[in-house]
Structures are given as C-alpha cells and as structure tokens.
Design an enzyme around this catalytic site. Structure first.
Site, mmCIF file in Angstrom:
data_model
loop_
_atom_site.group_PDB
_atom_site.id
_atom_site.type_symbol
_atom_site.label_atom_id
_atom_site.label_comp_id
_atom_site.label_asym_id
_atom_site.label_seq_id
_atom_site.Cartn_x
_atom_site.Cartn_y
_atom_site.Cartn_z
ATOM 1 N N HIS A 1 1.157 4.403 4.324
ATOM 2 C CA HIS A 1 0.299 5.042 3.319
ATOM 3 C C HIS A 1 0.720 6.499 3.120
ATOM 4 C CE1 HIS A 1 -3.203 2.063 4.358
ATOM 5 N NE2 HIS A 1 -2.137 1.467 3.874
ATOM 6 N N SER B 1 0.803 -1.220 0.000
ATOM 7 C CA SER B 1 0.000 0.000 0.000
ATOM 8 C C SER B 1 0.838 1.273 0.000
ATOM 9 C CB SER B 1 -0.971 0.007 1.184
ATOM 10 O OG SER B 1 -0.287 -0.279 2.387
#
Length: 432
Positions: free
Chosen positions: A255, A202
C-alpha cells in the site's frame, strides 16, 4: 437571476475549458454545455461531442424513479468500457476473471491456501528474487479471498471513475502498472529476509489515490469546492481500505509503496503540463517517464537482499529438485538389477554427480539459516556429499567392471540412510 454560462465560458482560456470538460461530472449540465459550445466555436476538437451532449441533456431532465431492471442495468454499466471510463472496467473485469479462474482451479474463494497462490503467480521472495521477476506483475491480479477482492474492486471503480476522466487512458494505465510494480518491490524489500506471500491490486490502487491527490493539489484552475468534494470521497475510501489493512496478513508495505509511487507520478505529470489538467501528453515524454520509473524500480529490486529465510527456502527447494534428478540413476540401477547395461547407467551416474555437486554448492552458500534450521542444513550437506562420493565410486567401479556393492559402498549406503532418517525426522536407530 440566471447564470450566464455562455459569457463565463467565453472568458475562459482553452486549457481552462478543457479542464472543466474533463471534470464535467462536477459541474452543472448547463455550464458544461456552454463550455462544449465554446470549444466547438473555437474549433477545438472534442472526443464524441454528440454523445456527451446527450448525456448532459438527459442529466437536465427530472429524474424518474428507477425500476429494479433499470437499477440492474445501471449496476452492470460498471463493467462496460465507455469513452471516459475505459481502462478501469477492463482492469476490473480482468481481476474478476483471474479470481474466477482460480476458483475453477480449486483455489478456496474465502481463504485461499498460500501455496496455491504461489503456484498461480503470487509475489514470493524465494522465487521472485531468483529469476521469476514476472511475479511482481502477476501478483497484482491475484487476491487473498473474496473479501479482499471486493474491497479492492470497489476502490478501483471509485478512483477510476474520477481519475481516468482527468488524465486519460494512457496515463491511467501507465500509472496503474508502475504503482503496482512499486508496491510489489516495496513489499519484497520490507519483508526480506523473511518469507511472505503477497497478492492484490491494492498497491496499484493506492498509487491511483496518490496520483489523484497530487493532481488536485498541483492543478491551478479547478475551484477548491470541486476539489474538496473529490478529496472527501477519496479520503473516505482510503480510510475504509486502511481499516481493512489493519487486519493481520494484509500487505501494508505494498500500500505504502504504491501510494508513494502515485504521488511521484502525479507530480511529474502535472509539472509536465504546466499544472493544467490535460490528456495531451507526448509519447516521448511518456516513454521517458516510464523508463525512469522502471529503472528506479529495477535498481531497487536488484538491491533487495537474498538472505535469511528467503535464501534458505529457495536452496532447500532447489536441492530437492536436484535430488529427484540425481536419483534417476539409482532408480534405473535398482530396476535393472544384475542385468544393468553400463552404457545406459553411466551417463545417469555422471548426471547425478553433477546434481550432487550443484546441491553441495547451494548448501554451502547458506550461512544465515533461520534459527533452529542450522543443524538441518549441516545434515543435508553431509548427506549430499556422501551421495556424491557414492555415485563417483559406483561410476568408477562400473566403468572398470568391478563389483558395485563392496564393503566400502555398503558402508556409504548405511551412512546415507542414517542422514536420510535424520532429515525425515526419524530415529536413525529404527533403520537397524
């Protein structure tokens, strides 16, 4: 009145024509065919023009209802590299293969054990910060279960089909790796000095979203109607992933780190090309960009504090390894009994003394153990020091030919048993 796409194409600059071609899926097939014809007329090379023409001509034909077999083949195309979709399926397949390999090795597919993920290469502070820097990369291809994998792979395919066609294979893969590394570094920095196990693609994927965002914001030729369509789809996918990230145990620091790295990379890329979308970036510029990005990440990585729980976990594991090595002498002595050979045991005792000394130095460095573990560190230090003195005494007695288990040595062994019982959570009085 029919649109004269040929005249419109003739009025555009070569850079504008190339920009339209890179985003051909956002335009009508007739318009892209006119752009392709104009580029050919100007002698500008186009990658695999005949295949692109066939795709555009087929797109103009009225769609026919798909059979179940056709839908299956269409789905499988997601995994097949194509001219404008090449790196993305390779990354997709690599992530899937790593997941399958982990499952075959016994990793639970829905709720994997953190210790098993660490064994396979997860980003784990006590290891990553003490020489196993490669975990910053390998952790990008591991996932915390099937749901985690599916969310990331859907997002990867979504962003890859759009961004790779714009910036090309080289920039896509460079940005993917740098953004993934940035996510891993930020994750370590954010959690230090605590301990966490971080896995997932991610960070890299959010970096791709950040990169696409800056490409669209800075690019000066595409109309805002096309940009809004892409941005709307991007916001939707990001929203789903952020919602999933609100669950406990999700590494949102990775992230954020990946997203910021993607914003920076995309900005630099567009500024290098004068804010035009192109794939013609020079190797020297690419090398400078990657080197600068890697240098920033390296400096940041080296600044991450090696303290608290991270250092405590590392030291206790290292001391455990050193203890296993040092005990080889004791095991050899027990096995030989009265028939031991000094020339065989003495080198093992010397090796053991060095191991106990190394353990002593490590334990003395722990001055900020987690709350409640200070006593364990102190007990372990007393245990290690006694072990070292015991080995030194055994070595000297053996070298001089004196009896080994005299009263002083027996007293030491009794104290060592006392500390060992404390470390194992037993009542020392039970040893009597």
């Amino acid at each position: 009145m029919a649109t004269d796409y040929t005249a419109q194409a003739e009025a555009l600059s070569t850079e504008q024509l190339q920009g339209v071609l890179h985003m051909h899926t956002q335009y009508e097939p007739q318009a892209v065919l006119a752009v392709l014809a104009e580029l050919e007329r100007r002698g500008v090379p186009v990658a695999q023009p005949e295949q692109l023409k066939q795709e555009l001509l087929q797109a103009q034909e009225p769609p026919q209802p798909e059979t179940l077999a056709q839908k299956g083949r269409g789905f499988l195309q997601v995994f097949v590299p194509k001219p404008h979709y090449f790196v993305t399926p390779i990354l997709l397949n690599l992530n899937l293969l790593v997941f399958v390999a982990g499952a075959l090795l016994g990793v639970h597919v829905l709720d994997p054990d953190a210790a098993r993920l660490v064994e396979l290469g997860a980003n784990f502070g006590p290891y990553t910060l003490t020489g196993e820097w490669w975990r910053l990369l390998t952790s990008m291809f591991l996932h915390g279960g099937l749901v985690h994998l599916l969310f990331n792979m859907v997002a990867l395919v979504n962003i890859g089909t759009q961004l790779e066609a714009l910036v090309g294979r080289v920039q896509f893969v460079l940005a993917y790796v740098l953004c993934g590394l940035a996510g891993s570094v930020v994750s370590l920095w954010w959690t230090s000095p605590e301990v966490s196990v971080s896995v997932g693609a991610s960070g890299a994927i959010f970096g791709m979203f950040g990169m696409l965002l800056m490409v669209l914001l800075l690019e000066r030729e595409l109309d805002w109607k096309s940009k809004r369509a892409i941005l709307g789809n991007m916001v939707f996918v990001i929203g789903i992933n952020l919602a999933y990230g609100m669950r406990g145990g999700i590494d949102n620091a990775a992230h954020i780190g990946g997203l910021l790295a993607g914003v920076v990379f995309g900005s630099v890329l567009l500024l290098r090309s004068g804010r035009y979308i192109t794939q013609a970036y020079g190797a020297v510029g690419n090398a400078i960009t990657v080197a600068a990005g890697a240098l920033v990440l390296l400096v940041w990585f080296l600044q991450i504090p090696f303290t608290g729980t991270v250092r405590y976990v590392y030291v206790m594991e290292e001391v455990g390894e050193l203890e296993r090595s040092a005990l080889e002498a004791a095991l050899a002595l027990d096995a030989a009994g009265d028939t031991y050979k000094p020339e065989e045991v003495l080198p093992l005792l010397e090796q053991g003394v060095r191991a106990w000394e190394a353990s002593e130095v490590l334990l003395e460095s722990v001055d900020d153990a987690p709350a409640g573990e200070e006593k364990r560190v102190a007990t372990m230090l007393d245990y290690v020091r006694l072990r070292k003195l015991s080995y030194q005494l055994l070595h000297d007695d053996m070298a001089a030919g004196r009896p080994l288990m005299h009263p002083k040595q027996q007293q030491m062994m009794s104290a060592i048993s006392h500390f060992a019982a404390q470390l194992q959570g037993r009542d020392p009085r039970e040893e009597r």
